[in-house]
Design an enzyme around this catalytic site. Structure first.
Site, mmCIF file in Angstrom:
data_model
loop_
_atom_site.group_PDB
_atom_site.id
_atom_site.type_symbol
_atom_site.label_atom_id
_atom_site.label_comp_id
_atom_site.label_asym_id
_atom_site.label_seq_id
_atom_site.Cartn_x
_atom_site.Cartn_y
_atom_site.Cartn_z
ATOM 1 N N ASP A 16 -22.838 0.980 10.443
ATOM 2 C CA ASP A 16 -23.670 1.273 9.269
ATOM 3 C C ASP A 16 -24.985 1.848 9.782
ATOM 4 O O ASP A 16 -25.309 1.741 10.976
ATOM 5 C CB ASP A 16 -23.926 -0.006 8.459
ATOM 6 N N SER A 17 -25.752 2.416 8.871
ATOM 7 C CA SER A 17 -27.085 2.906 9.225
ATOM 8 C C SER A 17 -27.992 1.748 9.636
ATOM 9 O O SER A 17 -29.078 1.981 10.156
ATOM 10 C CB SER A 17 -27.699 3.607 8.020
ATOM 11 N N CYS A 79 -20.698 2.083 5.276
ATOM 12 C CA CYS A 79 -21.884 2.766 4.744
ATOM 13 C C CYS A 79 -21.395 3.811 3.750
ATOM 14 O O CYS A 79 -20.615 4.705 4.127
ATOM 15 C CB CYS A 79 -22.621 3.423 5.912
ATOM 16 N N GLU A 157 -34.118 -3.628 5.486
ATOM 17 C CA GLU A 157 -34.200 -3.544 6.959
ATOM 18 C C GLU A 157 -35.408 -4.335 7.479
ATOM 19 O O GLU A 157 -35.384 -4.857 8.593
ATOM 20 C CB GLU A 157 -34.322 -2.075 7.402
ATOM 21 N N CYS A 189 -24.248 0.983 -2.199
ATOM 22 C CA CYS A 189 -24.817 0.993 -0.855
ATOM 23 C C CYS A 189 -24.555 -0.387 -0.269
ATOM 24 O O CYS A 189 -24.745 -1.398 -0.969
ATOM 25 C CB CYS A 189 -26.322 1.262 -0.942
ATOM 26 N N HIS A 191 -26.075 -2.138 1.759
ATOM 27 C CA HIS A 191 -27.245 -3.015 1.866
ATOM 28 C C HIS A 191 -27.436 -3.836 0.579
ATOM 29 O O HIS A 191 -28.006 -4.932 0.613
ATOM 30 C CB HIS A 191 -28.534 -2.197 2.084
#
Ligand code: DGL
Length: 266
Positions: A16-17, A79, A157, A189, A191
């Site tokens: 994932d990012s 992602c 993040e 997403c 996240h």
């Protein structure tokens, strides 16, 4: 096309990012409890959602190449932004099977009673042709209200999930959708599942929050089965997590004693 030897005891690779794809890792580890996993959090390059398609493809290649060097037998692109921009490229250039994740428009379209569905996702996902094609295909007769979640990935993040800043941003993003009478909110997403407790606090009780984590885990299992790549082992597997930035938030979100979380410049 690069060829490689796939062994059933090799690990599942996940990238994932950043830290968000751990929401998918949790579903994969639950569904496939005997599989080794290697997770890459490309947090040094997060967010992907604001980058060009070319840049997202380049970063996805970098992550894939690292996981293939570790002999991963399947790669889960955990992602939405990388899937919607890069999975076609990855599938056409590498032999290993890829599992992707896209906003769950189809289940939302089947569940909505008001015929209005909200999608919260990154700019990169919402602007992709894969997302548009899926919306067209599965949401006929349904109004899909798209909202870019600008700033949310950065806050997650940074470990600021329960901050005032997060709450304010979410209210700004969601109020216009609520005013238009959505009854389903698609989390587009990986996240965003970490925002579910905050979302439940903000949203009226009748709003259905939909994400694709379980479906991705089921699909991963099905593809491993089809390729005779399911592990035979009954032992506890090894779970390795690597981040190319600070590892603290990753450690907190993974929150699993058997997981080894380390810094790695990949
Ligand atoms: N987890 C990524 C996704 O599912 C976040 C994208 C980003 O880094 O902007 O889209």
């Amino acid at each position: 096309m690069k060829h490689l030897f796939l062994d059933m005891e090799n690990p599942i690779g996940i990238f994932d990012s950043g830290v968000g794809g751990t929401s998918i890792w949790k579903e994969v580890a639950k569904t496939l409890p005997h599989e080794h996993t290697i997770y890459l959090a490309d947090s040094a390059n997060a967010p992907y959602g604001e980058k060009s398609k070319e840049e997202i493809v380049r970063l996805s290649i970098k992550n894939t190449e690292y996981l293939l060097k570790q002999n991963c037998k399947i790669i889960v692109v955990a992602c939405n932004t990388a899937t919607t921009n890069a999975i076609d490229y990855l599938r056409s250039h590498y032999k290993v099977p890829f599992i992707g994740i896209e906003p769950a428009i189809k289940p939302a379209a089947l569940q909505t009673k008001t015929k209005k569905v909200g999608v919260l996702a990154t700019k990169g996902t919402l602007s992709s042709s894969l997302f548009h094609n899926t919306s067209k295909l599965f949401a006929e007769g349904i109004t899909v209200l798209e909202q870019e979640g600008k700033g949310l990935v950065e806050l997650i993040e940074a470990g600021k999930i329960e901050s005032e800043e997060m709450r304010d941003l979410l209210i700004d993003f969601l109020q216009p959708m609520l005013n238009q009478d959505i009854d389903c909110l698609v989390l587009g997403c990986t996240h965003y599942p970490y925002l579910i407790p905050v979302l439940k606090d903000i949203l009226p009780g009748h709003i259905n929050i939909i994400d694709s984590g379980e479906a991705v885990a089921r699909q991963t299992k099905a593809v491993l089965e089809q390729n005779s790549l399911l592990s035979n082992s009954e032992d506890s597997p090894e779970h390795l997590f690597y981040s190319n930035a600070d590892t603290e938030v990753l450690k907190t979100l993974v929150n699993t004693p058997s997981a080894k979380v380390s810094y790695l410049d990949f």
